[in-house]
Design an enzyme around this catalytic site. Structure first.
Site, PDB file in Angstrom:
ATOM      1  N   SER A 199     -16.275  -8.722  -4.013  1.00 34.81           N
ATOM      2  CA  SER A 199     -16.298  -8.391  -5.433  1.00 34.81           C
ATOM      3  C   SER A 199     -14.864  -8.296  -5.981  1.00 34.81           C
ATOM      4  O   SER A 199     -14.096  -9.246  -5.846  1.00 34.81           O
ATOM      5  CB  SER A 199     -17.088  -7.096  -5.657  1.00 34.81           C
ATOM      6  OG  SER A 199     -17.440  -6.955  -7.009  1.00 34.81           O
ATOM      7  N   ASP A 294     -25.074 -14.901  -8.904  1.00 31.58           N
ATOM      8  CA  ASP A 294     -24.498 -13.619  -8.526  1.00 31.58           C
ATOM      9  C   ASP A 294     -25.099 -12.488  -9.359  1.00 31.58           C
ATOM     10  O   ASP A 294     -25.025 -12.498 -10.593  1.00 31.58           O
ATOM     11  CB  ASP A 294     -22.981 -13.674  -8.713  1.00 31.58           C
ATOM     12  CG  ASP A 294     -22.290 -12.421  -8.235  1.00 31.58           C
ATOM     13  OD1 ASP A 294     -22.370 -11.400  -8.943  1.00 31.58           O
ATOM     14  OD2 ASP A 294     -21.673 -12.448  -7.155  1.00 31.58           O
ATOM     15  N   HIS A 361     -25.044 -10.165  -4.142  1.00 38.59           N
ATOM     16  CA  HIS A 361     -23.649  -9.810  -4.415  1.00 38.59           C
ATOM     17  C   HIS A 361     -23.104  -9.142  -3.159  1.00 38.59           C
ATOM     18  O   HIS A 361     -23.697  -8.188  -2.656  1.00 38.59           O
ATOM     19  CB  HIS A 361     -23.574  -8.858  -5.611  1.00 38.59           C
ATOM     20  CG  HIS A 361     -22.172  -8.573  -6.084  1.00 38.59           C
ATOM     21  ND1 HIS A 361     -21.407  -9.509  -6.735  1.00 38.59           N
ATOM     22  CD2 HIS A 361     -21.418  -7.452  -6.023  1.00 38.59           C
ATOM     23  CE1 HIS A 361     -20.233  -8.979  -7.047  1.00 38.59           C
ATOM     24  NE2 HIS A 361     -20.216  -7.731  -6.625  1.00 38.59           N
TER      25      HIS A 361
END
Length: 416
Positions: A199, A294, A361
């Site tokens: 991330s 995502d 994710h």
């Protein structure tokens, strides 16, 4: 009636304080961040082995160089030493966890583990790519494995301060202090190393990839970005939610002169916070691991509340099975945009790709998605083996999934 009128006025005033600013988006970012972190570090499935818990180490030498978190506290990391064939191999993971895009949201953030070591967990589970078990992490289980905590709010890039708000934007110094400490603990003798992140940490691993390689000139160095391919995409209202948000990050932390010159010499600073404008200039071998749909980008970039005030996308963002045909068509366009963006990157033999058609994710940190009996796969190869094959040059890996809903191996994230 007068009391009711005054109460309504008060509610309108409070709401206006949030809606009239990007701070509203930031507080929403922080609220939903918990759900994503729970999905990464959530409770193990029944009967699953207890993960290795690794303690927090504070970098005491960071104070002298001003390498501090948003609130001025010292940064830290979690370190589990390698052994055997992995004794001289190092895996560094830069922690993720969103960004702050205004003074107000950074002040809020410094009262959390994302802005202060006072609030950081004293121990973290090492799962997925950080696991110490060969059956869970076949290629990196006995390496020196480190998780560098994230407390600057700008993907380890800033180097400024706001004295009036008592905020320190020292992400670059934190990164450098962490690397110096790890070099003193044996990383300088590394024969092979991998810089990774998920991330906001995945974006940081792209930003620092060549820096990391330069730090270890006689070492085999590669980088892995998991869920770090944040796209400069149009949202469902036709607006630019994520560009506006990233613009706030760049402005607040004064990143204009901190971003790669290879990008800022021909693009504006905000554009240079997007990885799509950075990956083409990275010299070090880089692997992009990303879900084509995502989940974070769907919720926060494509269909945040500000772009979907009537909640038409609400159910879709929480559960892909509730997306309408027209919404799926919009998301297919996002996937095509992502694939077109990385065409040049994919053409380089040294780079690697694993773009699966999942609503997910951060797939390298979770054990179930990294390497397990039912891990997501492309061409019958799970993520851990794809990354390992690429890192050790066992084979080239340019794995791109067919479009949703063809992949039955996905672990799609569903939010309540």
């Amino acid at each position: 009636m007068a009391k009711l009128f005054m109460w309504i006025l008060g509610v309108i005033f409070v709401l206006s304080k949030f809606v009239d600013s990007y701070e509203f988006e930031e507080f929403f970012f922080n609220k939903t961040e918990g759900a994503f972190l729970e999905s990464v570090y959530g409770a193990s499935a029944a009967g699953a082995p207890t993960p290795l818990m690794v303690g927090l180490t504070i970098i005491h030498g960071a104070a002298a160089r001003g390498a501090v978190c948003l609130d001025g506290t010292l940064p830290g990391y979690h370190f589990h030493r390698g052994y055997g064939s992995g004794a001289n191999s190092w895996l560094i993971q830069l922690e993720g966890g969103g960004w702050c895009n205004s003074v107000r949201s950074c002040v809020y953030r410094k009262k959390t583990r994302r802005g202060s070591s006072n609030y950081m967990e004293k121990q973290l589970p090492f799962t997925g790519i950080l696991s110490n078990k060969a059956e869970e992490n076949p290629d990196f289980y006995n390496w020196n494995r480190v998780k560098v905590r994230y407390c600057d709010g700008a993907s380890f890039t800033g180097d400024s301060e706001d004295k009036a708000a008592q905020l320190q934007f020292r992400g670059k110094r934190i990164y450098q202090a962490a690397m110096d400490e790890l070099m003193s603990k044996g990383m300088r003798y590394a024969k092979q190393a991998l810089l990774s992140g998920c991330s906001a940490g995945g974006l940081a691993s792209i930003m620092h990839c060549d820096d990391f390689s330069n730090l270890l000139p006689h070492t085999k160095v590669k980088c892995l970005s998991d869920a770090g391919l944040f796209m400069d995409a149009i949202d469902v209202s036709g607006g630019h939610s994520i560009r506006n948000f990233f613009g706030g990050v760049v402005k607040t932390q004064r990143l204009q002169n901190m971003l790669p010159r290879t990008c800022t010499n021909h693009l504006d600073a905000t554009s240079c916070f997007f990885p799509q404008n950075l990956i083409g200039n990275i010299r070090t071998p880089l692997f992009l691991l990303n879900a084509a749909y995502d989940s974070w980008q769907l919720q926060e970039s494509l269909a945040p509340h500000t772009a979907d005030p009537h909640g038409l996308w609400h159910d879709c963002t929480l559960n892909n099975e509730r997306c309408s045909p027209s919404q799926i068509q919009f998301l297919q366009g996002f996937r095509i945009h992502m694939l077109n963006t990385i065409k040049r990157f994919a053409a380089s033999r040294q780079n690697g790709l694993f773009i699966n058609s999942c609503f997910a994710h951060c797939q390298s940190e979770r054990q179930d998605t990294w390497f397990s009996d039912n891990s997501p796969m492309i061409n019958n190869k799970p993520i851990a083996l794809a990354v390992g094959d690429w890192y050790f040059d066992r084979s080239g890996v340019k794995a791109i999934d067919c479009a949703y809903p063809c992949d039955r191996s996905c672990h799609n994230l569903v939010f309540k």
